[in-house]
Design a protein around this motif. Structure first.
Motif, PDB file in Angstrom:
ATOM      1  N   LEU A   1     -14.219   9.499  71.187  1.00  0.00           N
ATOM      2  CA  LEU A   1     -14.170  10.457  71.765  1.00  0.00           C
ATOM      3  C   LEU A   1     -13.621  11.713  71.504  1.00  0.00           C
ATOM      4  O   LEU A   1     -12.984  11.958  70.835  1.00  0.00           O
TER       5      LEU A   1
ATOM      6  N   ASN B   1      -3.649   4.422  76.364  1.00  0.00           N
ATOM      7  CA  ASN B   1      -4.488   3.353  76.503  1.00  0.00           C
ATOM      8  C   ASN B   1      -5.369   4.617  76.738  1.00  0.00           C
ATOM      9  O   ASN B   1      -6.474   3.815  76.393  1.00  0.00           O
ATOM     10  N   THR B   2      -5.800   5.230  77.583  1.00  0.00           N
ATOM     11  CA  THR B   2      -7.065   5.699  77.620  1.00  0.00           C
ATOM     12  C   THR B   2      -7.200   6.858  78.302  1.00  0.00           C
ATOM     13  O   THR B   2      -5.997   7.196  78.920  1.00  0.00           O
ATOM     14  N   PHE B   3      -8.359   7.910  78.704  1.00  0.00           N
ATOM     15  CA  PHE B   3      -7.952   8.911  79.597  1.00  0.00           C
ATOM     16  C   PHE B   3      -9.101   9.457  79.594  1.00  0.00           C
ATOM     17  O   PHE B   3     -10.268   8.806  79.165  1.00  0.00           O
ATOM     18  N   ALA B   4      -9.020  10.857  80.540  1.00  0.00           N
ATOM     19  CA  ALA B   4     -10.076  11.795  81.103  1.00  0.00           C
ATOM     20  C   ALA B   4     -10.269  13.238  81.106  1.00  0.00           C
ATOM     21  O   ALA B   4      -8.965  12.766  82.150  1.00  0.00           O
ATOM     22  N   ILE B   5     -10.901  13.091  80.672  1.00  0.00           N
ATOM     23  CA  ILE B   5     -10.906  14.733  81.048  1.00  0.00           C
ATOM     24  C   ILE B   5     -11.589  15.386  82.814  1.00  0.00           C
ATOM     25  O   ILE B   5     -12.450  15.225  82.175  1.00  0.00           O
ATOM     26  N   CYS B   6     -10.381  15.665  83.311  1.00  0.00           N
ATOM     27  CA  CYS B   6     -10.748  15.741  84.405  1.00  0.00           C
ATOM     28  C   CYS B   6     -11.095  17.552  84.493  1.00  0.00           C
ATOM     29  O   CYS B   6     -10.807  18.390  84.500  1.00  0.00           O
TER      30      CYS B   6
ATOM     31  N   TYR C   1      -7.777  18.751  83.695  1.00  0.00           N
ATOM     32  CA  TYR C   1      -6.050  18.320  83.097  1.00  0.00           C
ATOM     33  C   TYR C   1      -6.662  16.831  83.055  1.00  0.00           C
ATOM     34  O   TYR C   1      -7.663  16.343  82.338  1.00  0.00           O
TER      35      TYR C   1
ATOM     36  N   GLY D   1      -6.169  13.055  82.501  1.00  0.00           N
ATOM     37  CA  GLY D   1      -5.219  12.079  82.716  1.00  0.00           C
ATOM     38  C   GLY D   1      -5.744  10.617  82.330  1.00  0.00           C
ATOM     39  O   GLY D   1      -6.758  10.787  81.405  1.00  0.00           O
ATOM     40  N   ALA D   2      -4.421  10.466  82.028  1.00  0.00           N
ATOM     41  CA  ALA D   2      -4.368   8.978  81.356  1.00  0.00           C
ATOM     42  C   ALA D   2      -3.696   8.187  82.367  1.00  0.00           C
ATOM     43  O   ALA D   2      -3.096   7.814  83.272  1.00  0.00           O
ATOM     44  N   ILE D   3      -4.118   7.065  80.984  1.00  0.00           N
ATOM     45  CA  ILE D   3      -3.215   5.801  81.167  1.00  0.00           C
ATOM     46  C   ILE D   3      -2.221   5.517  79.642  1.00  0.00           C
ATOM     47  O   ILE D   3      -2.894   5.360  78.954  1.00  0.00           O
TER      48      ILE D   3
ATOM     49  N   ALA E   1       0.053   5.138  85.001  1.00  0.00           N
ATOM     50  CA  ALA E   1      -0.685   5.806  85.097  1.00  0.00           C
ATOM     51  C   ALA E   1       0.067   7.552  84.647  1.00  0.00           C
ATOM     52  O   ALA E   1       1.197   7.657  85.038  1.00  0.00           O
TER      53      ALA E   1
ATOM     54  N   ASN F   1      -0.125  11.823  83.082  1.00  0.00           N
ATOM     55  CA  ASN F   1      -0.987  12.846  83.214  1.00  0.00           C
ATOM     56  C   ASN F   1      -0.942  13.266  81.068  1.00  0.00           C
ATOM     57  O   ASN F   1       0.704  13.439  81.054  1.00  0.00           O
TER      58      ASN F   1
ATOM     59  N   CYS G   1      -7.827   7.884  71.667  1.00  0.00           N
ATOM     60  CA  CYS G   1      -6.952   6.653  72.785  1.00  0.00           C
ATOM     61  C   CYS G   1      -5.850   6.062  71.457  1.00  0.00           C
ATOM     62  O   CYS G   1      -6.521   6.414  70.107  1.00  0.00           O
ATOM     63  N   ALA G   2      -4.972   5.329  71.665  1.00  0.00           N
ATOM     64  CA  ALA G   2      -3.499   5.262  70.137  1.00  0.00           C
ATOM     65  C   ALA G   2      -2.584   6.435  70.538  1.00  0.00           C
ATOM     66  O   ALA G   2      -1.724   6.381  69.459  1.00  0.00           O
TER      67      ALA G   2
END
Lengths: 165, 387
Positions: free
Chosen positions: A14, A90-95, A107, A109-111, A123, A125, A136-137
């Motif tokens: 991504l 680990n993973t993320f979301a572009i909000c 922002y 958001g991520a784990i 959890a 940012n 990721c990673a």
């Protein structure tokens, strides 16, 4: 139907073209405020001091988070224990919309997984980087932000803190 | 279950963005339609089951109370009733109803899910987010506690681990909208192209607006009956097996590997209790609250190898002429968000050969609901499976 062999494919990570810089927030006003419990008080108190405190098991030595009433791996008794806060994404979301109160968009958001116990999920940012930098990673370092009564633990790409991992 | 419990009635309310109806009125419309469909009277029903549990203060998305529906329908004394939380996803209400019937607690259970359109679509349904507890305490301050932000965390990981592409996720949406365009009950009556999908805006990348199901006012009701009393009813469809089980975690944020969901455990439970196999399934109604969830369900139910869900839809899978048609009513992405219950309703209609877009000769169907750690599925057959 399960007999088909997986095809060989090129992994397409991504990548967003959005290269805006997302800074750590100076204010936390308006964000949802976590209510501390007897089990979580050590964690929140640690954040105020700029420390990451996880629950460590007396029996197996592994860490549990979020804190509950025992070790999530073996059920043994746990005690608060300070650990290095370094982690990987680990993973993320572009909000681009607000999925929580009091956040400015966009922002990230991520784990993240703490290096000390990579199966744990925290959890957060990701801040002080360009959106297009996140993957990721990615190694990340802690960035504590305090505003009034609330301290939150953010993460930033490790090299931004002068550690070119 | 092996066909000891049947679906004997199904009903759907009007679906719309702003129907002007209360969540209770929507529930009653669907429940009365299901009773009429089953040829049963309210006085025949001795069990009532709904998802979710209605908290106080309620939100319109939580639906009416059990008491509201019970008294509105003029039902006599119930022998069993429950409202469930989401540990078995929305289908928890159906799982528990099937179990109650199988255990002989009652004869006919009316199950429903009714809601007005979620107003704060992208936030949890909690009414006050000033102070947060439990899992919300760890996620809401960072804006990843619910909605598309939470779904996106799973999509990112699926892309990272399996190479799933944006276009592959989009193919799930294109498939759903193609079916919806032919369904007079659907909210969306127009097809979309993959380019239109790719040009649509991000809400929480990698999720685009069209990856998110469409919030509507609506309700679905289903009547489940013991097979030994179902002779008084018509058009029975048989519950062959039910799948539940979150697996290793009950938490969205603590779930360790988000390229997989609890659908893996639910599928294993379901297949472990039937002699039927994935290759026996003629049509699948797979949860599409977010398109990424459909890919995980397709994989975990054994219809394609792990990680190949995106490839299946990209290659035209899911359409009526494919080896496994998926979400034939338009799904939640096209018909509107009927929150899991619509999946079972469409599976029943397919097995009765009453669907708007009918899979010819469909005899075995899967319906699944939920995502992340909250998943359940059901295997339905047009005739009892002989052992």
């Amino acid at each position: 139907v399960n007999q088909a062999l997986p095809r060989v494919m090129a992994v397409e990570p991504l990548r967003l073209e959005d290269d805006r810089y997302v800074a750590a927030p100076e204010r936390l006003t308006g964000r949802s405020r976590p209510v501390a419990t007897p089990e979580t008080a050590a964690f929140w108190g640690g954040l105020r001091d700029g420390r990451l405190i996880l629950q460590r098991c007396h029996a197996c030595g592994r860490y549990t988070h979020p804190p509950v009433g025992g070790c999530q791996w073996c059920g043994g008794p746990t005690v608060p224990s300070e650990v290095p806060a370094d982690a990987t994404v680990n993973t993320f979301a572009i909000c681009y919309l607000q999925f929580g109160e009091g956040l400015d968009t966009p922002y990230i958001g991520a784990i993240v997984n703490p290096l000390v116990e990579p199966e744990l999920q925290i959890a957060t940012n990701i801040v002080n980087c360009r959106i297009s930098d996140v993957r990721c990673a990615l190694p990340v370092s802690p960035a504590f932000v305090t505003d009034g009564e609330l301290t939150l633990l953010f993460y930033t790409p490790a090299h931004e803190n002068g550690d070119p991992t | 279950m092996h066909g000891q419990v049947c679906v004997t009635g199904v009903g759907t309310s009007v679906i719309g963005r702003d129907t002007g109806l209360s969540e209770g009125a929507l529930a009653l419309e669907a429940c009365r339609a299901a009773l009429n469909d089953a040829g049963l009277q309210a006085s025949d029903i001795d069990g009532l089951s709904m998802y979710p549990f209605r908290n106080s203060p309620p939100t319109p998305f939580a639906g009416p109370s059990l008491d509201y529906v019970h008294r509105s329908l003029g039902m006599p004394t119930l022998r069993w009733a429950q409202a469930t939380t989401g540990e078995n996803a929305q289908l928890g209400a159906i799982v528990l109803a099937v179990n109650a019937l199988y255990a002989g607690q009652c004869d006919h259970v009316l199950c429903f899910r009714a809601h007005r359109r979620q107003q704060r679509r992208f936030l949890p349904t909690t009414s006050d987010l000033t102070e947060v507890w439990d899992e919300d305490a760890w996620t809401m301050p960072y804006g990843v506690g619910g909605g598309a932000a939470r779904g996106a965390l799973w999509a990112t990981r699926h892309m990272y681990k399996y190479g799933t592409t944006q276009a592959q996720m989009g193919s799930v949406c294109v498939n759903a909208r193609a079916y919806a365009a032919h369904n007079p009950a659907a909210y969306w009556r127009t097809e979309i192209s993959l380019d239109e999908y790719l040009d649509s805006r991000w809400v929480a990348a990698p999720l685009k607006l069209l990856d998110c199901d469409y919030p509507v006012d609506g309700a679905t009701a289903l009547i489940f009956s013991r097979r030994d009393v179902a002779s008084t009813t018509r058009k029975a469809v048989y519950v062959e097996s039910v799948g539940t089980g979150p697996g290793h975690s009950l938490s969205w944020s603590s779930w360790a590997e988000k390229s997989q969901m609890a659908s893996r455990q639910a599928a294993a439970t379901m297949w472990g209790r039937t002699k039927l196999q994935p290759s026996d399934v003629d049509v699948a109604q797979l949860y599409d609250g977010f398109s990424i969830f459909t890919l995980s369900w397709l994989e975990d139910l054994g219809f394609v190898p792990e990680g190949q869900g995106g490839r299946y839809f990209e290659d035209g899978g899911g359409r009526l002429d494919s080896r496994l048609p998926v979400n034939t009513d338009g799904g939640q992405l096209g018909m509107g968000r009927l929150h899991g219950f619509g999946k079972v309703a469409e599976a029943v209609r397919q097995l009765r050969s009453e669907a708007v877009t009918q899979v010819p000769g469909a005899e075995v169907a899967v319906a699944s609901a939920g995502g992340g750690p909250s998943c359940a599925c059901v295997l339905l057959t047009a005739a009892p499976v002989t052992s």
